[in-house]
Design an enzyme around this catalytic site. Sequence first.
Site, PDB file in Angstrom:
ATOM      1  N   HIS A   7       1.857   4.504  -3.064  1.00  8.87           N
ATOM      2  CA  HIS A   7       1.850   5.967  -2.949  1.00  8.87           C
ATOM      3  C   HIS A   7       3.065   6.555  -3.659  1.00  8.87           C
ATOM      4  O   HIS A   7       2.972   7.594  -4.328  1.00  8.87           O
ATOM      5  CB  HIS A   7       1.892   6.393  -1.476  1.00  8.87           C
ATOM      6  CG  HIS A   7       0.596   6.229  -0.749  1.00  8.87           C
ATOM      7  ND1 HIS A   7      -0.611   6.652  -1.272  1.00  8.87           N
ATOM      8  CD2 HIS A   7       0.319   5.725   0.487  1.00  8.87           C
ATOM      9  CE1 HIS A   7      -1.579   6.402  -0.398  1.00  8.87           C
ATOM     10  NE2 HIS A   7      -1.036   5.833   0.670  1.00  8.87           N
ATOM     11  N   HIS A  55       0.838  -1.201   0.000  1.00 12.61           N
ATOM     12  CA  HIS A  55       0.000   0.000   0.000  1.00 12.61           C
ATOM     13  C   HIS A  55       0.873   1.250   0.000  1.00 12.61           C
ATOM     14  O   HIS A  55       0.657   2.176  -0.798  1.00 12.61           O
ATOM     15  CB  HIS A  55      -0.908  -0.033   1.244  1.00 12.61           C
ATOM     16  CG  HIS A  55      -1.611   1.257   1.534  1.00 12.61           C
ATOM     17  ND1 HIS A  55      -2.961   1.437   1.315  1.00 12.61           N
ATOM     18  CD2 HIS A  55      -1.155   2.434   2.059  1.00 12.61           C
ATOM     19  CE1 HIS A  55      -3.296   2.658   1.676  1.00 12.61           C
ATOM     20  NE2 HIS A  55      -2.218   3.281   2.135  1.00 12.61           N
ATOM     21  N   GLU A  56       1.868   1.296   0.879  1.00 11.22           N
ATOM     22  CA  GLU A  56       2.726   2.482   0.989  1.00 11.22           C
ATOM     23  C   GLU A  56       3.568   2.686  -0.261  1.00 11.22           C
ATOM     24  O   GLU A  56       3.756   3.819  -0.717  1.00 11.22           O
ATOM     25  CB  GLU A  56       3.624   2.364   2.224  1.00 11.22           C
ATOM     26  CG  GLU A  56       2.882   2.422   3.539  1.00 11.22           C
ATOM     27  CD  GLU A  56       2.067   3.690   3.703  1.00 11.22           C
ATOM     28  OE1 GLU A  56       2.488   4.745   3.190  1.00 11.22           O
ATOM     29  OE2 GLU A  56       0.992   3.631   4.335  1.00 11.22           O
TER      30      GLU A  56
END
Length: 301
Positions: free
Chosen positions: A147, A143-144
Amino acid sequence: MAGHTRYVPDRGLTTRMVTTMFFIGLLYVVLVGVLVALLGKAWPLVLVFAGGLFIAQFWFSDKIAAFSMGAREVTPAQAPELHGAVDRLCALADMPKPRVAIAESDVPNAFATGRNQKNSMVCATTGLLRRLEPDELEGVLSHELSHVAHRDVAVMTIASFLGVLAGIMTRVALWGGIGRTAGRNNDPAGLLLLLIPLVSAVVYVISFLLTRLLSRYRELSADRAGALLTGRPSALGSALTKISGDMARIPTKDLRQAEPYNAFFFVPAFSGESIATLFSSHPPLEKRLDQLGRISAQLGQ
């Protein structure tokens, strides 16, 4: 925006980032324009100050975030499991490996920062590493990293700058005794200077709302891209549920210290019924889990 990695691109996110940056840029021009008009001959100082602050925040965003969170960069020997997970995900996504850091905090969270893929950092707290299973940790890190791949970390850094500048201008104006100057014999110059904190406050509110709207969408986008990359949306959903539930057991003091960085966290840190919940930087947990459930069903077909 994610064309150079295997993360699924998100046109909706790209459109929202461009729109947000347009309005943020417009607000920035208005704020600087008002300051230049009101401060007269001091306008070069205004431009130098605003430009210098912007460059510093953008160029050193990763270092500022790391310092603010008390994060320290770690080597593979110091954190083999964390580095191993990041290595696997970067190989899977075909993207450069960011610097890896750990923050000494019981608040279970993670964040990514940096102006581009080559100058990025992913950080996990000790509270997160202690609570999650390996597959759950990979889900959070995926998820990170999305980004970083989607470049929304850089956009959030730029977008948040205007709010920081407006807040500083408001404080300087108020601390400088502008209200007292304006009230002294109805001084016209003082009355005009009252516009500085007023305009700054309006700009701050608008930029705050714009970044919150973008932040909520980018979290859903990162959940989707991260789950599709690993192929295990259930692991990410499990991590979300576990972290959100554990937040209620974190001391209020720790949560309050973490709240200013909610927009960059995997899961927001709230102390009690904080007013921040009214303008959350993240979508509701139920909405995130529902999306992951749909992705799991699609992958199972």
